[in-house]
Motif scaffolding. Structure first.
Motif, PDB file in Angstrom:
ATOM      1  N   ASP A  14       0.839  -1.189   0.000  1.00  0.00           N
ATOM      2  CA  ASP A  14       0.000   0.000   0.000  1.00  0.00           C
ATOM      3  C   ASP A  14       0.882   1.250   0.000  1.00  0.00           C
ATOM      4  O   ASP A  14       1.558   1.550   0.978  1.00  0.00           O
ATOM      5  N   VAL A  15       0.872   1.989  -1.112  1.00  0.00           N
ATOM      6  CA  VAL A  15       1.743   3.161  -1.259  1.00  0.00           C
ATOM      7  C   VAL A  15       1.418   4.221  -0.208  1.00  0.00           C
ATOM      8  O   VAL A  15       2.319   4.857   0.339  1.00  0.00           O
ATOM      9  N   LEU A  16       0.140   4.418   0.114  1.00  0.00           N
ATOM     10  CA  LEU A  16      -0.236   5.403   1.129  1.00  0.00           C
ATOM     11  C   LEU A  16       0.264   5.004   2.516  1.00  0.00           C
ATOM     12  O   LEU A  16       0.695   5.848   3.304  1.00  0.00           O
ATOM     13  N   LEU A  17       0.230   3.721   2.814  1.00  0.00           N
ATOM     14  CA  LEU A  17       0.751   3.238   4.091  1.00  0.00           C
ATOM     15  C   LEU A  17       2.258   3.455   4.176  1.00  0.00           C
ATOM     16  O   LEU A  17       2.780   3.826   5.229  1.00  0.00           O
ATOM     17  N   VAL A  18       2.946   3.268   3.058  1.00  0.00           N
ATOM     18  CA  VAL A  18       4.394   3.507   3.016  1.00  0.00           C
ATOM     19  C   VAL A  18       4.701   4.965   3.367  1.00  0.00           C
ATOM     20  O   VAL A  18       5.669   5.265   4.040  1.00  0.00           O
ATOM     21  N   TRP A  39      12.478  11.767   5.395  1.00  0.00           N
ATOM     22  CA  TRP A  39      13.640  12.512   4.916  1.00  0.00           C
ATOM     23  C   TRP A  39      13.481  12.762   3.425  1.00  0.00           C
ATOM     24  O   TRP A  39      14.052  12.076   2.601  1.00  0.00           O
ATOM     25  N   TRP A  40      12.666  13.730   3.039  1.00  0.00           N
ATOM     26  CA  TRP A  40      12.442  14.098   1.651  1.00  0.00           C
ATOM     27  C   TRP A  40      11.920  12.934   0.820  1.00  0.00           C
ATOM     28  O   TRP A  40      11.310  12.032   1.344  1.00  0.00           O
ATOM     29  N   HIS A  41      12.187  12.969  -0.471  1.00  0.00           N
ATOM     30  CA  HIS A  41      11.773  11.918  -1.399  1.00  0.00           C
ATOM     31  C   HIS A  41      12.929  11.604  -2.339  1.00  0.00           C
ATOM     32  O   HIS A  41      13.851  12.393  -2.492  1.00  0.00           O
ATOM     33  N   GLY A  42      12.822  10.453  -3.000  1.00  0.00           N
ATOM     34  CA  GLY A  42      13.772  10.108  -4.048  1.00  0.00           C
ATOM     35  C   GLY A  42      13.373  10.811  -5.345  1.00  0.00           C
ATOM     36  O   GLY A  42      12.364  11.501  -5.411  1.00  0.00           O
ATOM     37  N   ARG A  43      14.155  10.614  -6.380  1.00  0.00           N
ATOM     38  CA  ARG A  43      13.834  11.234  -7.666  1.00  0.00           C
ATOM     39  C   ARG A  43      12.591  10.578  -8.256  1.00  0.00           C
ATOM     40  O   ARG A  43      12.340   9.386  -8.044  1.00  0.00           O
ATOM     41  N   PRO A  44      11.797  11.339  -9.015  1.00  0.00           N
ATOM     42  CA  PRO A  44      10.595  10.764  -9.641  1.00  0.00           C
ATOM     43  C   PRO A  44      10.971   9.686 -10.658  1.00  0.00           C
ATOM     44  O   PRO A  44      11.961   9.814 -11.372  1.00  0.00           O
ATOM     45  N   ARG A  58       7.322   8.586  -6.766  1.00  0.00           N
ATOM     46  CA  ARG A  58       8.355   9.393  -6.129  1.00  0.00           C
ATOM     47  C   ARG A  58       8.572   8.782  -4.745  1.00  0.00           C
ATOM     48  O   ARG A  58       7.866   9.107  -3.790  1.00  0.00           O
ATOM     49  N   PRO A  59       9.513   7.851  -4.617  1.00  0.00           N
ATOM     50  CA  PRO A  59       9.646   7.079  -3.384  1.00  0.00           C
ATOM     51  C   PRO A  59      10.015   7.939  -2.169  1.00  0.00           C
ATOM     52  O   PRO A  59      10.737   8.922  -2.283  1.00  0.00           O
ATOM     53  N   MET A  72      15.565   4.230   1.340  1.00  0.00           N
ATOM     54  CA  MET A  72      14.542   4.477   0.338  1.00  0.00           C
ATOM     55  C   MET A  72      13.453   3.439   0.567  1.00  0.00           C
ATOM     56  O   MET A  72      13.722   2.241   0.588  1.00  0.00           O
ATOM     57  N   LEU A  73      12.199   3.887   0.742  1.00  0.00           N
ATOM     58  CA  LEU A  73      11.095   2.973   0.985  1.00  0.00           C
ATOM     59  C   LEU A  73      10.358   2.705  -0.308  1.00  0.00           C
ATOM     60  O   LEU A  73       9.955   3.631  -0.997  1.00  0.00           O
ATOM     61  N   LEU A  74      10.182   1.438  -0.626  1.00  0.00           N
ATOM     62  CA  LEU A  74       9.441   1.046  -1.827  1.00  0.00           C
ATOM     63  C   LEU A  74       8.308   0.116  -1.438  1.00  0.00           C
ATOM     64  O   LEU A  74       8.457  -0.721  -0.552  1.00  0.00           O
TER      65      LEU A  74
END
Length: 88
Positions: A14-18, A39-44, A58-59, A72-74
């Motif tokens: 679940d992307v929203l849960l992440v 801590w911010w986001h990864g690149r799109p 955008r992880p 990085m959370l995926l």
């Protein structure tokens, strides 16, 4: 898995849960056990889905306050360093 100075964690489908888990302090660092902080986001990224669907991701990145490592959370549906979603 290490990716250019950060570690990749496959956490949930679940992307929203992440997105919510780091804000709620519900993820712990696999190295030292401290609660990971947003801590911010990864690149799109553009991911190819099933039947030609195009997904834009955008992880979320997190940082461990204990050992200072970024993660990085995926979601389980996406694979590190792959342009295709897991179902493809």
């Amino acid at each position: 898995m290490v990716c250019g100075g950060c570690r990749v964690l496959i956490v949930d489908n679940d992307v929203l849960l992440v997105e919510r888990q780091p804000r709620q302090g519900r993820l712990s660092c696999p190295s030292c056990g401290a609660a990971l902080a947003p801590w911010w986001h990864g690149r799109p990224r553009e991911i190819r889905g099933d039947l030609g669907a195009r997904l834009f991701l955008r992880p979320r990145r997190t940082r461990c306050p204990g050992c200072k490592v970024t993660h990085m959370l995926l979601a389980e549906a996406f694979w590190p360093r792959r342009a295709d979603a897991a179902e493809v």
